[in-house]
Design a protein around this motif. Structure first.
Motif: not given
Length: 566
Positions: A204-210, A247-249, A276-287
């Motif tokens: 999760e990108p925040q204003e001043k941190k990741l 390329a698609e954001r 608002a501060y860039g792309e958020k990414m969610t990863l779902r992990l399945l073993d």
């Protein structure tokens, strides 16, 4: 208990004197331990371990004494805030070879926890390899082993499996790590998530941190705050692996990749979302090859288990498992399928995604782009002569109708539905357009469930609660008439449970059997509250009651049940 390599067992005089002066042991206890030390038993003849084994002192106090003798600092790794940058400076093979790993910085020196802090050769080698002067520290043996295991688990190399589209793509190599911080960071995130048993990763990108958070045992935990400048390259790296458009954001995207972590194949479902501060990414992990749990291991009571087995061995009927997202519904279905799986039964599933691979069962992956959804997949399945059908989820009226009608024509159908409790499933089917007479005739039973966190066995704390206190806060707590108080357990937090107080999860359940009386209420279109009241009269244990029984058994805390179940 470590002997620090070149320190001789004769150090017992120093150790005994140190512990005596600190008031940690008595003269009598020291004499007794020295006698056993001289005899060479027990504990490999180490005086410190003998004192601990006899219960005369703690491992921490002995380790502090040994630290004083060796001239190094003692550190409690349970309380230490590990520095990710420091930990990235050492390769796992080096840590394993020297039984040492970095934990932070102090006045320009690299602080390294070591099993043998007087090993000058190891210290010199680590100074050359990391480029930092080394400050060795020690900790209690059990803390050190747990922390070293965690370090090694999350710093192993990760590789991606061969994809359907073509050749596999290696996530990271040692040479890449030195030159590409984003690749190294992706490596750390994947490894640490798998080692922690995370089900989801949120970048999760925040204003001043990741911010990077893991969902562990159903609860989100903030695990690291990498440099904000690494965000674009980190997102691009994961997108490439997941066959997404780098390329698609501006629009959301979905992808998938299969990673190999610690010789385990992990399916990762990737979803990006513009914020608002860039792309958020969610990863779902399945073993996908994780060992399946059995019906007995789910956490059903003996009575619930017998009733569940009875309806699962019916020749036909409709069985539903309900609960919110992440409540373990699919796991329960898989446990049931594993129980039913045999040479005599033809079992087909239609799922999105296939979370576990089951030997001997035909599993179909939903593919909307190819026109294969739950409804169309189910229609095709029925033309393939199945005995048992499992549908990943009832999402629409068409799927619900086909499932119900299939159960009335000689098939056992298992599926999931999003409702809060078992009686709500009957009302939900009505809302989806299924006539009451079809529901009443087809439904065998409904299993509602939630997942609760289990208390960490290493650090949970017992405490006494009076009947008066419980009557105020939890008036329906299952106390016997002769009990004026009860011993319960609560979380504390230690290094083994990442200071959460909880480790692992188990289900709490509510099993509604479709009896004649409930069928009558269904035909009358009675509310879910009326149906639930009748089910309780017939012996159904509610979710809350089952949860409180698990509190009484010491498996979880009252706070956890109140958090999960209203």
């Amino acid at each position: 208990m470590e002997d620090f390599g070149n320190l001789k067992p004769a150090r017992g005089n120093f150790l005994g004197k140190y512990l005596l002066e600190n008031g940690d042991i008595t003269e009598e206890q020291l004499d007794d331990a020295l006698k056993k030390h001289k005899e060479g038993k027990p504990s490999r003849g180490l005086l410190g371990q003998i004192l601990v084994d006899l219960g005369y002192t703690s491992e921490e106090k002995v380790t502090r004494a040994l630290a004083s003798q060796a001239g190094v600092d003692y550190v409690s790794l349970e309380d230490y805030n590990m520095d990710e940058m420091a930990q990235s400076l050492m390769e796992p093979e080096v840590a394993k070879r020297y039984q040492a790993f970095p934990i932070g910085f102090d006045s320009g020196k690299l602080v390294v926890a070591m099993a043998h802090p007087t090993d000058i050769i190891a210290i010199d080698d680590m100074r050359i390899l990391t480029g930092y002067e080394i400050k060795p520290v020690i900790s209690a043996d059990n803390e050190f082993k747990a922390a070293l295991h965690n370090f090694l688990s999350r710093t192993q190399d990760v590789e991606s499996e061969d994809q359907e589209e073509g050749e596999g793509d290696e996530l990271v190599t040692t040479e890449e790590s030195a030159e590409r911080p984003a690749v190294q960071l992706a490596n750390v995130i994947f490894n640490q998530a798998v080692a922690a048993g995370a089900s989801d990763v949120h970048i999760e990108p925040q204003e001043k941190k990741l911010r990077v958070r893991f969902r562990i045992d159903g609860v989100l935990h903030s695990v690291m705050n990498p440099p904000r400048r690494l965000h674009p390259s980190l997102i691009s790296r994961i997108k490439v692996l997941a066959n997404m458009d780098i390329a698609e954001r501006r629009t959301p995207q979905d992808g998938r990749v299969t990673m190999r972590v610690e010789n385990r194949a992990i399916d990762v479902r990737v979803a990006s979302l513009p914020t608002a501060y860039g792309e958020k990414m969610t990863l779902r992990l399945l073993d996908r090859y994780a060992s399946l749990i059995t019906l007995e291991e789910l956490g059903l009571s003996d009575t619930q288990l017998k009733k569940m087995e009875k309806i699962m061995y019916l020749p036909y009927g409709f069985i539903l498992v309900t609960g919110p997202t992440g409540s373990g519904k699919t796991t329960s279905l898989y446990a049931g399928l594993a129980e039913l799986n045999s040479e005599e039964k033809h079992i087909i599933t239609v799922e999105d995604p296939i979370e576990y691979r089951l030997e001997g069962i035909n599993q179909v992956q939903v593919n909307p782009k190819a026109g294969l959804n739950f409804a169309s997949g189910l229609r095709s399945i029925l033309r393939n002569d199945p005995d048992i059908v499992m549908i990943g989820e009832i999402r629409d009226q068409e799927t619900a109708r086909i499932a119900v009608e299939s159960s009335l024509t000689g098939h056992l159908v298992l599926s999931t539905l999003h409702t809060n409790d078992s009686s709500g499933a009957i009302s939900r089917l009505g809302d989806m357009g299924i006539e009451p007479y079809l529901t009443a005739s087809s439904l065998a039973g409904v299993l509602a469930q939630r997942l609760i966190r289990l208390l960490c066995n290493n650090c949970k704390e017992a405490y006494e609660v009076s009947r008066e206190e419980l009557s105020t806060s939890v008036p329906d707590f299952p106390l016997r008439e002769d009990e004026e108080s009860i011993i319960l357990s609560r979380p504390v937090g230690c290094i083994q449970c990442s200071k959460t107080g909880y480790k692992g999860r188990k289900g709490v359940y509510e099993l509604l059997i479709n009896s004649e009386e409930i069928q009558k209420l269904t035909l009358q279109r009675s509310s879910s509250a009326v149906i639930k009241e009748q089910a309780v009269k017939e012996g159904m244990v509610t979710l809350r009651q089952d949860g409180l029984l698990k509190v009484r058994q010491g498996l979880t805390s009252l706070e956890e049940i109140m958090r999960v179940i209203v």
